[in-house]
Design an enzyme around this catalytic site. Structure first.
Site, PDB file in Angstrom:
ATOM      1  N   TYR A   1     -42.933  24.640 -37.737  1.00  0.00           N
ATOM      2  CA  TYR A   1     -41.532  24.938 -38.035  1.00  0.00           C
ATOM      3  C   TYR A   1     -41.238  26.409 -37.733  1.00  0.00           C
ATOM      4  O   TYR A   1     -40.218  26.736 -37.115  1.00  0.00           O
ATOM      5  CB  TYR A   1     -41.224  24.625 -39.494  1.00  0.00           C
ATOM      6  CG  TYR A   1     -39.781  24.850 -39.888  1.00  0.00           C
ATOM      7  CD1 TYR A   1     -38.805  23.913 -39.575  1.00  0.00           C
ATOM      8  CD2 TYR A   1     -39.397  25.997 -40.589  1.00  0.00           C
ATOM      9  CE1 TYR A   1     -37.478  24.106 -39.937  1.00  0.00           C
ATOM     10  CE2 TYR A   1     -38.073  26.198 -40.959  1.00  0.00           C
ATOM     11  CZ  TYR A   1     -37.123  25.259 -40.635  1.00  0.00           C
ATOM     12  OH  TYR A   1     -35.816  25.461 -40.992  1.00  0.00           O
TER      13      TYR A   1
ATOM     14  N   SER B   1     -33.933  30.595 -38.956  1.00  0.00           N
ATOM     15  CA  SER B   1     -34.433  30.563 -40.329  1.00  0.00           C
ATOM     16  C   SER B   1     -35.076  31.889 -40.674  1.00  0.00           C
ATOM     17  O   SER B   1     -35.545  32.620 -39.790  1.00  0.00           O
ATOM     18  CB  SER B   1     -35.467  29.435 -40.474  1.00  0.00           C
ATOM     19  OG  SER B   1     -36.194  29.557 -41.683  1.00  0.00           O
TER      20      SER B   1
ATOM     21  N   LYS C   1     -38.429  27.946 -35.014  1.00  0.00           N
ATOM     22  CA  LYS C   1     -37.332  28.819 -35.419  1.00  0.00           C
ATOM     23  C   LYS C   1     -37.436  30.190 -34.753  1.00  0.00           C
ATOM     24  O   LYS C   1     -36.419  30.826 -34.449  1.00  0.00           O
ATOM     25  CB  LYS C   1     -37.291  28.940 -36.941  1.00  0.00           C
ATOM     26  CG  LYS C   1     -36.895  27.639 -37.638  1.00  0.00           C
ATOM     27  CD  LYS C   1     -35.534  27.134 -37.158  1.00  0.00           C
ATOM     28  CE  LYS C   1     -35.108  25.841 -37.809  1.00  0.00           C
ATOM     29  NZ  LYS C   1     -33.757  25.398 -37.405  1.00  0.00           N
TER      30      LYS C   1
END
Length: 284
Positions: free
Chosen positions: A167, A154, A171
């Site tokens: 998150y 990401s 990533k």
């Protein structure tokens, strides 16, 4: 506002049969980026296995692309290993592994992180990728013909403040393990790369916007408008599932045969420059 969706006839025109005879597994392949990628790979000649936990959706898509579906919780190593064994029993080989399955959360301050929730993200987003690389590499090494492993990271992995801490952590870890694996597996002719989307309007992203902005009735069209205006140098255009699928198709294909250890950002230039400065230049 330009639509973020590409029509099916456009996708058909872009199908160039770059994966003829290849065998591919797409985790999280039932819908969204995974579904678009599985479809595009099939259109380009690949035999595709969709690995997901959304059984009905996944089975229907698999039928439509003449592929296979397997229930696969990527946090369970045995599930991922079984998906790869299915490819070997079906076609005798595995050429492409797209480790795409993942989840998001909306946690805010690092001072209030709930570690049990962080562990869930790590189990799926990080361990799921490791399971995919590990068992895909075993199959590809055994075949002796090399292969391509593509991992979903990401834009949050390279730019702070775009997503929750947990998150972002997961990533970033995917970038690290992909580059590390590329260093080891290149001698076997196995390429390992990442694709990093930014702001793709999806059910998961809309939910995050709803919770973060406190607007539970936000629609995908409203989120698309925000991204098109604030999340891209290409004003009025946000990314689509098909944009990411095209990037994965390239990395998976022989056209990317000299590319490994690379992170391909598909972000409309967002992480390359200031979106605010576009107005400065345009007003001159």
């Amino acid at each position: 506002m330009e639509s973020c969706d590409h029509k099916s006839d456009c996708r058909q025109k872009l199908a160039t049969k770059r994966l003829i005879g290849k065998v591919a597994i797409v985790t999280g392949g039932a819908r969204g980026i995974g579904g678009a990628t599985a479809t595009l790979m099939s259109q380009n000649g690949a035999h595709v296995i969709i690995a997901d936990v959304l059984d009905e959706v996944g089975e229907n898509l698999a039928k439509s692309i003449k592929g296979l579906y397997v229930h696969c919780d990527v946090s369970k190593e045995s599930d991922v290993e079984s998906a790869i064994q299915l490819a070997l029993s079906w076609k005798g080989k595995l050429d492409i592994m797209f480790t795409n399955a993942g989840i998001i959360d909306t946690g805010r301050s690092i001072t209030n992180l709930e570690m049990n929730k962080v562990a869930i993200l790590i189990n799926i987003n990080v361990n799921g990728v490791i399971h995919g690389i590990k068992h895909a590499a075993r199959a590809m090494i055994s075949s002796g013909t090399g292969g391509s492993i593509v991992c979903s990271s990401s834009s949050a992995a390279i730019m702070g403040g775009l997503a929750s801490h947990s998150y972002t952590l997961t990533k970033g870890a995917i970038l690290g393990i992909s580059r590390s694996a590329a260093c080891e597996l290149g001698v076997h002719g196995i390429r390992v790369n990442c694709v990093s989307p930014h702001g793709i309007p999806s059910e998961m992203l809309v939910k995050a916007y709803q919770e973060y902005l406190g607007k539970p009735n936000m629609t995908i069209e409203q989120v698309s408008d925000i991204i098109g205006l604030e999340g891209s140098l290409l004003r009025g255009r946000c990314g689509s599932f098909e944009d990411i699928a095209q990037a994965v198709l390239f990395l998976a294909s022989d056209e990317a045969g000299y590319i490994t250890g690379h992170n391909l950002l598909v972000d409309g230039g967002f992480t390359s420059g200031s979106v605010e400065m576009t107005s400065f230049y345009c007003d001159k």
